[in-house]
Write a protein that holds these residues in place. Sequence first.
Motif, PDB file in Angstrom:
ATOM      1  N   VAL A  16     -12.946 -52.931  15.551  1.00  0.00           N
ATOM      2  CA  VAL A  16     -12.773 -53.164  16.991  1.00  0.00           C
ATOM      3  C   VAL A  16     -11.960 -54.438  17.225  1.00  0.00           C
ATOM      4  O   VAL A  16     -11.093 -54.494  18.105  1.00  0.00           O
ATOM      5  N   GLY A  17     -12.230 -55.469  16.427  1.00  0.00           N
ATOM      6  CA  GLY A  17     -11.439 -56.693  16.552  1.00  0.00           C
ATOM      7  C   GLY A  17      -9.974 -56.465  16.240  1.00  0.00           C
ATOM      8  O   GLY A  17      -9.095 -57.017  16.909  1.00  0.00           O
ATOM      9  N   LEU A  75      -5.616 -55.320   8.835  1.00  0.00           N
ATOM     10  CA  LEU A  75      -6.926 -55.890   9.154  1.00  0.00           C
ATOM     11  C   LEU A  75      -8.044 -54.896   8.866  1.00  0.00           C
ATOM     12  O   LEU A  75      -9.086 -55.261   8.306  1.00  0.00           O
ATOM     13  N   SER A  76      -7.848 -53.642   9.223  1.00  0.00           N
ATOM     14  CA  SER A  76      -8.884 -52.639   8.955  1.00  0.00           C
ATOM     15  C   SER A  76      -9.091 -52.440   7.463  1.00  0.00           C
ATOM     16  O   SER A  76     -10.225 -52.261   6.995  1.00  0.00           O
ATOM     17  N   ASP A  77      -8.015 -52.483   6.703  1.00  0.00           N
ATOM     18  CA  ASP A  77      -8.125 -52.347   5.251  1.00  0.00           C
ATOM     19  C   ASP A  77      -8.943 -53.492   4.661  1.00  0.00           C
ATOM     20  O   ASP A  77      -9.837 -53.270   3.826  1.00  0.00           O
ATOM     21  N   ILE A  92      -8.324 -53.634  16.617  1.00  0.00           N
ATOM     22  CA  ILE A  92      -7.740 -52.878  17.735  1.00  0.00           C
ATOM     23  C   ILE A  92      -7.504 -53.788  18.931  1.00  0.00           C
ATOM     24  O   ILE A  92      -6.489 -53.680  19.636  1.00  0.00           O
ATOM     25  N   LEU A  93      -8.436 -54.712  19.166  1.00  0.00           N
ATOM     26  CA  LEU A  93      -8.258 -55.660  20.272  1.00  0.00           C
ATOM     27  C   LEU A  93      -7.050 -56.556  20.033  1.00  0.00           C
ATOM     28  O   LEU A  93      -6.301 -56.871  20.964  1.00  0.00           O
ATOM     29  N   LEU A  94      -6.874 -56.991  18.798  1.00  0.00           N
ATOM     30  CA  LEU A  94      -5.697 -57.803  18.484  1.00  0.00           C
ATOM     31  C   LEU A  94      -4.424 -57.018  18.765  1.00  0.00           C
ATOM     32  O   LEU A  94      -3.461 -57.547  19.341  1.00  0.00           O
ATOM     33  N   ALA A  95      -4.418 -55.756  18.364  1.00  0.00           N
ATOM     34  CA  ALA A  95      -3.246 -54.919  18.636  1.00  0.00           C
ATOM     35  C   ALA A  95      -3.051 -54.730  20.137  1.00  0.00           C
ATOM     36  O   ALA A  95      -1.910 -54.748  20.629  1.00  0.00           O
TER      37      ALA A  95
END
Length: 484
Positions: A394-395, A354-356, A397-400
């Motif tokens: 941030v989204g 997701l970050s990528d 990380i929240l999913l994780a």
Amino acid sequence: MSPFWIMVTILALALVGYILGRRRAGSSAAGDIRKLHSRPTYYGWNTAIWTALPSLLLLLVWVLAQPLIVDRAVNGNIPDSAVSDSQTRGQIMSEVQGTAFELGRAVNEGIVSQSEARALSLDDAATTEKLAAAGIEITPSAPVLEAAKDYRAFNLNASRALTGAALVLALAGLAWSLSQIKPGYRARNIVESFVRGFLILCSLLAIATTVGIVLSLVFESIRFFQLYPWQDFFFGTEWTPSFGGGSKLGMLPLLWGTLYISLIALLFAVPIGLFAAIYMSEYATPRVRGFVKPVIEVLAGIPTIVYGLFALVTVGPLIRDWIAAPAGFGNSASSVMTAGLVMGIMLIPFVSSLSDDIINAVPQSLRDGSLGLGSTPSETVRNVILPAALPGIVGAILLAASRAIGETMIVVLGAGAMARISGNPFDAMTTITVKIVGQLTGDNDFASPETLVAFALGLTLFVMTLALNIVALVIVRKYREQYE
């Protein structure tokens, strides 16, 4: 006819309606489709919708309502004398449904006829022996057997009535829609209104699902707090459920284990996942990126039970033998550290992929402008790309975090089932989700606090996730305003 085949028949009639609708539209315009208000396809879809939609709605309502109506009718016919002190009516109904299923299987396999199944009694030795020879044991009490036969009869009659009503309604819709087709008939408007309504319904489905989940948790939690003091639940430090009475259902040990394991997992997964995303998006060549990204994403497809076995067989013994035991922290292979590290491995693709994607969505002009002003690639990443991509990161990380809080199998096999409050990461602990499964496993009475506590724990998890989202929203808005 079963609901599945009724649905297949209705869809087949809708296909026929589509073809007939197109042909009738063409014939009504004498072959000149320019005289039609809409294209022939819309007339076909209009006929198919009016053929299938009412019948499918009837089928949906019937399938949802029939079990409730049949159960209530059969339950009312069971005399009170058939319910022993050690049983509830719910257990009696389970036995009735099981017996009815066995009778239905015997009829479907041709072992007995419908008339023999309806006339079966405990004194019918010939039919009973025939069933036993085929591996079907019918050994309930007389009231249960009679209720099972009533259960089958109600369902068979309901299925026949549903088949007739659905087919009649489909044929009526087909005939009516065909009769409405004329050159000036606004078929396109009707079809587009249906599509718009269908899209709105799909949009509302997520909201309705959320509301339903919340209401079910709230109502069952209220029942729990009527049986067990909320002060002891929220502030109790001991978790010792006992269905025989005298339970202590303090959630603090479970909450501590959940947060502790999730924190270790995120401390492991977020840096590795984020740095991997930065490397793949900013430094890696297309060839390396095309190899590394799919390999990392493979981790997301591994079942959690496999991760749990990996924690139990490999990671746990390694941590115990190489770190915990030599340092005097404990001799257990099941620990918070074991579950946290393995869970962190599982979460890496959630963060990195997701970050990528989010970092790649940052406009190239921002990179070019920063490099043109003399910034190094690392300074560009730190001062331009990460602030621009921060809301999405941030989204991710929240999913994780949500994934970590809701994990069960890794915790069961890697951290054990000990509810305790301890700062030692090499101690065995457990989480809220593990205890929810434990409290709802088996044939438990939903009138006891030991079972209803699972809903209170679920509501606690929901509130925790909601709080995480609110905090993340505040952070995202703050940094987005600074960036804009």
